[in-house]
Write a protein that holds these residues in place. Structure first.
Motif, PDB file in Angstrom:
ATOM      1  N   ALA A 216      33.640  47.142  44.493  1.00 18.82           N
ATOM      2  CA  ALA A 216      33.415  47.965  43.307  1.00 18.82           C
ATOM      3  C   ALA A 216      34.533  47.737  42.309  1.00 18.82           C
ATOM      4  O   ALA A 216      35.631  47.315  42.679  1.00 18.82           O
ATOM      5  CB  ALA A 216      33.361  49.444  43.691  1.00 18.82           C
ATOM      6  N   VAL A 217      34.216  48.001  41.054  1.00 14.67           N
ATOM      7  CA  VAL A 217      35.238  47.981  40.018  1.00 14.67           C
ATOM      8  C   VAL A 217      35.134  49.306  39.282  1.00 14.67           C
ATOM      9  O   VAL A 217      34.024  49.813  39.076  1.00 14.67           O
ATOM     10  CB  VAL A 217      35.070  46.746  39.089  1.00 14.67           C
ATOM     11  CG1 VAL A 217      33.665  46.618  38.560  1.00 14.67           C
ATOM     12  CG2 VAL A 217      36.042  46.780  37.922  1.00 14.67           C
TER      13      VAL A 217
ATOM     14  N   GLY B 102      45.151  47.764  41.647  1.00 13.11           N
ATOM     15  CA  GLY B 102      45.020  48.233  40.272  1.00 13.11           C
ATOM     16  C   GLY B 102      45.718  47.294  39.307  1.00 13.11           C
ATOM     17  O   GLY B 102      46.474  46.406  39.706  1.00 13.11           O
ATOM     18  N   GLY B 103      45.445  47.464  38.020  1.00 19.13           N
ATOM     19  CA  GLY B 103      46.119  46.674  36.997  1.00 19.13           C
ATOM     20  C   GLY B 103      45.806  47.243  35.628  1.00 19.13           C
ATOM     21  O   GLY B 103      44.848  47.993  35.471  1.00 19.13           O
ATOM     22  N   ASP B 104      46.621  46.863  34.651  1.00 16.86           N
ATOM     23  CA  ASP B 104      46.368  47.327  33.281  1.00 16.86           C
ATOM     24  C   ASP B 104      45.135  46.663  32.710  1.00 16.86           C
ATOM     25  O   ASP B 104      44.453  47.228  31.863  1.00 16.86           O
ATOM     26  CB  ASP B 104      47.568  47.003  32.378  1.00 16.86           C
ATOM     27  CG  ASP B 104      48.764  47.848  32.758  1.00 16.86           C
ATOM     28  OD1 ASP B 104      48.556  48.908  33.382  1.00 16.86           O
ATOM     29  OD2 ASP B 104      49.898  47.433  32.455  1.00 16.86           O
ATOM     30  N   THR B 105      44.866  45.438  33.165  1.00 13.82           N
ATOM     31  CA  THR B 105      43.669  44.740  32.683  1.00 13.82           C
ATOM     32  C   THR B 105      42.753  44.466  33.869  1.00 13.82           C
ATOM     33  O   THR B 105      43.172  44.483  35.028  1.00 13.82           O
ATOM     34  CB  THR B 105      44.023  43.380  32.052  1.00 13.82           C
ATOM     35  OG1 THR B 105      44.560  42.548  33.083  1.00 13.82           O
ATOM     36  CG2 THR B 105      45.024  43.523  30.914  1.00 13.82           C
ATOM     37  N   ARG B 106      41.503  44.165  33.528  1.00 12.93           N
ATOM     38  CA  ARG B 106      40.528  43.841  34.566  1.00 12.93           C
ATOM     39  C   ARG B 106      40.997  42.617  35.356  1.00 12.93           C
ATOM     40  O   ARG B 106      40.974  42.620  36.595  1.00 12.93           O
ATOM     41  CB  ARG B 106      39.185  43.558  33.889  1.00 12.93           C
ATOM     42  CG  ARG B 106      38.079  43.260  34.844  1.00 12.93           C
ATOM     43  CD  ARG B 106      36.766  43.062  34.070  1.00 12.93           C
ATOM     44  NE  ARG B 106      35.673  42.950  35.004  1.00 12.93           N
ATOM     45  CZ  ARG B 106      34.547  43.671  34.961  1.00 12.93           C
ATOM     46  NH1 ARG B 106      34.356  44.534  34.020  1.00 12.93           N
ATOM     47  NH2 ARG B 106      33.612  43.509  35.862  1.00 12.93           N
ATOM     48  N   GLU B 107      41.460  41.596  34.646  1.00 13.47           N
ATOM     49  CA  GLU B 107      41.859  40.346  35.297  1.00 13.47           C
ATOM     50  C   GLU B 107      42.982  40.598  36.302  1.00 13.47           C
ATOM     51  O   GLU B 107      42.963  40.081  37.417  1.00 13.47           O
ATOM     52  CB  GLU B 107      42.313  39.306  34.259  1.00 13.47           C
ATOM     53  CG  GLU B 107      41.206  38.765  33.371  1.00 13.47           C
ATOM     54  CD  GLU B 107      40.609  39.809  32.421  1.00 13.47           C
ATOM     55  OE1 GLU B 107      41.353  40.716  31.959  1.00 13.47           O
ATOM     56  OE2 GLU B 107      39.392  39.739  32.154  1.00 13.47           O
TER      57      GLU B 107
ATOM     58  N   VAL C 192      40.057  47.597  41.428  1.00 17.17           N
ATOM     59  CA  VAL C 192      39.054  46.727  42.044  1.00 17.17           C
ATOM     60  C   VAL C 192      39.129  46.874  43.558  1.00 17.17           C
ATOM     61  O   VAL C 192      40.219  46.846  44.142  1.00 17.17           O
ATOM     62  CB  VAL C 192      39.260  45.249  41.629  1.00 17.17           C
ATOM     63  CG1 VAL C 192      38.360  44.321  42.428  1.00 17.17           C
ATOM     64  CG2 VAL C 192      38.988  45.083  40.132  1.00 17.17           C
ATOM     65  N   CYS C 193      37.960  47.053  44.164  1.00 20.51           N
ATOM     66  CA  CYS C 193      37.881  47.235  45.622  1.00 20.51           C
ATOM     67  C   CYS C 193      37.095  46.081  46.231  1.00 20.51           C
ATOM     68  O   CYS C 193      35.940  45.859  45.869  1.00 20.51           O
ATOM     69  CB  CYS C 193      37.173  48.557  45.900  1.00 20.51           C
ATOM     70  SG  CYS C 193      36.580  48.736  47.579  1.00 20.51           S
ATOM     71  N   CYS C 194      37.716  45.339  47.145  1.00 22.45           N
ATOM     72  CA  CYS C 194      37.021  44.270  47.869  1.00 22.45           C
ATOM     73  C   CYS C 194      36.757  44.734  49.292  1.00 22.45           C
ATOM     74  O   CYS C 194      37.675  45.201  49.978  1.00 22.45           O
ATOM     75  CB  CYS C 194      37.893  43.020  47.961  1.00 22.45           C
ATOM     76  SG  CYS C 194      38.147  42.220  46.388  1.00 22.45           S
ATOM     77  N   ILE C 195      35.512  44.595  49.724  1.00 24.68           N
ATOM     78  CA  ILE C 195      35.168  44.963  51.109  1.00 24.68           C
ATOM     79  C   ILE C 195      35.269  43.733  51.999  1.00 24.68           C
ATOM     80  O   ILE C 195      34.826  42.644  51.627  1.00 24.68           O
ATOM     81  CB  ILE C 195      33.728  45.525  51.174  1.00 24.68           C
ATOM     82  CG1 ILE C 195      33.614  46.847  50.404  1.00 24.68           C
ATOM     83  CG2 ILE C 195      33.258  45.670  52.625  1.00 24.68           C
ATOM     84  CD1 ILE C 195      34.301  48.027  51.041  1.00 24.68           C
ATOM     85  N   LEU C 196      35.870  43.913  53.158  1.00 28.81           N
ATOM     86  CA  LEU C 196      35.821  42.889  54.201  1.00 28.81           C
ATOM     87  C   LEU C 196      34.807  43.372  55.226  1.00 28.81           C
ATOM     88  O   LEU C 196      34.957  44.463  55.792  1.00 28.81           O
ATOM     89  CB  LEU C 196      37.192  42.723  54.863  1.00 28.81           C
ATOM     90  CG  LEU C 196      38.354  42.349  53.926  1.00 28.81           C
ATOM     91  CD1 LEU C 196      39.654  42.227  54.700  1.00 28.81           C
ATOM     92  CD2 LEU C 196      38.062  41.053  53.198  1.00 28.81           C
ATOM     93  N   ALA C 197      33.755  42.568  55.414  1.00 29.64           N
ATOM     94  CA  ALA C 197      32.684  42.975  56.337  1.00 29.64           C
ATOM     95  C   ALA C 197      32.721  42.101  57.583  1.00 29.64           C
ATOM     96  O   ALA C 197      33.261  40.990  57.563  1.00 29.64           O
ATOM     97  CB  ALA C 197      31.328  42.865  55.644  1.00 29.64           C
ATOM     98  N   SER C 198      32.129  42.609  58.651  1.00 27.19           N
ATOM     99  CA  SER C 198      32.214  41.883  59.928  1.00 27.19           C
ATOM    100  C   SER C 198      31.093  40.849  60.035  1.00 27.19           C
ATOM    101  O   SER C 198      30.128  40.858  59.264  1.00 27.19           O
ATOM    102  CB  SER C 198      32.127  42.868  61.097  1.00 27.19           C
ATOM    103  OG  SER C 198      30.830  43.398  61.189  1.00 27.19           O
TER     104      SER C 198
END
Ligand code: AMP
Ligand code: GLY
Length: 421
Positions: free
Chosen positions: A233-234, A387-392, A332-338
């Motif tokens: 998610a973002v 997190g960050g000030d910009t999306r990138e 930004v959230c990255c999921i690690l899936a099995s």
């Protein structure tokens, strides 16, 4: 010194891990418990264990322990028996989560549709159907069409059908073979446009809109492949410009809250609006009576203030928006899936690399402690949030931190945050 407020959170996944972290970071420093919880929630967040096995014993335990606030993380208990919030009310325990009747907004798609039609809230046209023949008549040869089974279907109850063949296949499975058991079906107009998730904290006639988010539901990059619980998610206020947010508030959120009040549904808790931004304006795809997962993991790091007191006061019918503030930046959230997810999931793969993560939050969704080491124990295993000030900046950080964690068969979408609408 006054006694710390005692909070019991209901749930066990990554969303609850993120909520509990945010509650613990509250200035009021509450004492937090979690039911049923997970090894990580108890060990890493110090959330107390609850001696209960079902709703009845949970209520008894909360009474005995003197719980000041129950927070519904996941939705299931809201519609179990008489409903978590209703049972809490009988016991005099404030509950941040809606009563049984209001939770039908998520539990019954037909109830939600009728609610939206009654209160003139923009959504796709739809017809409720009892059987295969009625559904065929409602489709009336119009494709694409959207078919939604109105009952529990483990996230597999919705099909966007481009043609007669795909619609017929789904209808046969669901209405003739009864793959998900008995239940009605909605035939819905197919909407087009980017999707956005909007969250509001609602207490009676008051509400506060939180930071919007976008989730990535498909397993594969480029939004390909089967649906999952969410692969990332973002979140940022900048996902929707002020004009769009104003429109969402006046056409969607405010009429929903007014409708809930008018119908005497006494909603308290987070309310999730799944929206499609169509050419005609924002329209509702679905309501959920809880925070999104994994959107919650992305949104929570952008929230500061006293979430614990905010939820407690909100649960008592006294929403205090000034207790919270929101960062302007990106998360930004990255999921690690099995291995095997989403068709199956593999348990018992050992996870390494936690100590190398220095610039991100790691929330556990499906892990367990196995002979002193963390191992996979579910489809979605971990959420790595930066997190960050910009999306990138947020995107690069989230991916580079997530790449430090390893387990066999690990799956991560490399385009989370990068793929815009
Ligand atoms: P749901 O299981 O209700 O979250 O729906 C799953 C996905 O189906 C949504 O995220 C949308 O991408 C899609 N969907 C649901 N309803 C519609 C609709 N009326 N038109 C187009 N796509 C839809
Ligand atoms: N992220 C979608 C959901 O929580 O339902």
């Amino acid at each position: 010194m006054p006694c710390a407020v005692k909070i019991c959170v209901v749930g066990k996944g990554g969303r609850e891990h993120a909520l509990i972290r945010a509650l613990r970071e509250s200035e009021s420093q509450p004492e937090v418990f979690c039911f049923p919880g997970s090894d990580a929630i108890h060990e890493l967040e110090g959330a107390g264990k609850v001696e209960a096995r079902d709703l009845d014993s949970l209520i008894t335990w909360m009474e005995f322990t003197g719980i000041d606030l129950c927070v519904a993380g996941e939705e299931s208990y809201l519609v179990t028996g008489e409903g978590l919030a209703n049972r809490c009310a009988q016991s005099g325990i404030p509950c941040w989560g809606p009563p049984f009747a209001a939770a039908q907004l998520e539990a019954s798609k037909e109830f939600a549709k009728e609610f939206m039609q009654k209160h003139q809230i923009p959504t796709g046209r739809a017809t409720g159907c009892a059987n295969y023949e009625e559904a065929q008549r409602a489709i009336d040869g119009q494709y694409p069409t959207v078919l939604k089974f109105d009952g529990l279907a483990a996230g597999k109850g919705v099909a966007v059908c481009p043609d007669q063949e795909s619609a017929d296949e789904f209808l046969r499975e669901v209405m003739l073979e009864r793959r998900f058991g008995e239940g009605r079906l909605l035939v819905e107009e197919c909407l087009e446009g980017p999707e956005i998730s909007i969250f509001a904290a609602v207490s009676g006639s008051e509400y506060l809109i939180l930071t919007p988010a976008r989730d990535y539901k498909r397993i594969g990059e480029g939004d390909e492949g089967p649906n999952t619980g969410g692969m990332g998610a973002v979140a940022s206020r900048q996902l929707a410009d002020p004009e769009l947010m104003k429109r969402i508030e006046s056409e969607i959120v405010a009429p929903t809250v007014r409708g809930l009040e008018k119908d005497g549904l006494n909603y308290k808790g987070f309310l999730y609006f799944g929206l499609m931004l169509t050419q005609q304006g924002p329209k509702i795809i679905e309501y959920n009576c809880r925070f999104g997962d994994p959107e919650c993991q992305a949104v929570m790091p952008l929230v500061s203030g006293d979430l614990a007191t905010f939820c407690l006061e909100g649960a008592k019918g006294n929403l205090q928006p000034n207790l919270l503030s929101f960062s302007e930046g990106w998360s930004v959230c990255c999921i690690l899936a099995s291995a095997g997810y989403p068709e199956s999931s593999r348990a018992g793969d050992l996870i390494s690399g936690f100590d190398d993560v220095t610039d991100a939050r790691v929330y556990h969704a499906g892990t367990k402690k196995q002979e002193g080491q963390w191992a996979t124990n579910g489809g979605r295993v971990l959420a790595v949030v930066a997190g960050g000030d910009t999306r990138e900046e947020a995107v690069e950080k989230a991916h580079s931190e997530a790449s430090k964690i390893h387990f066999e068969g690990s799956q991560r979408r490399r385009d989370i945050g990068r793929l815009h609408f």
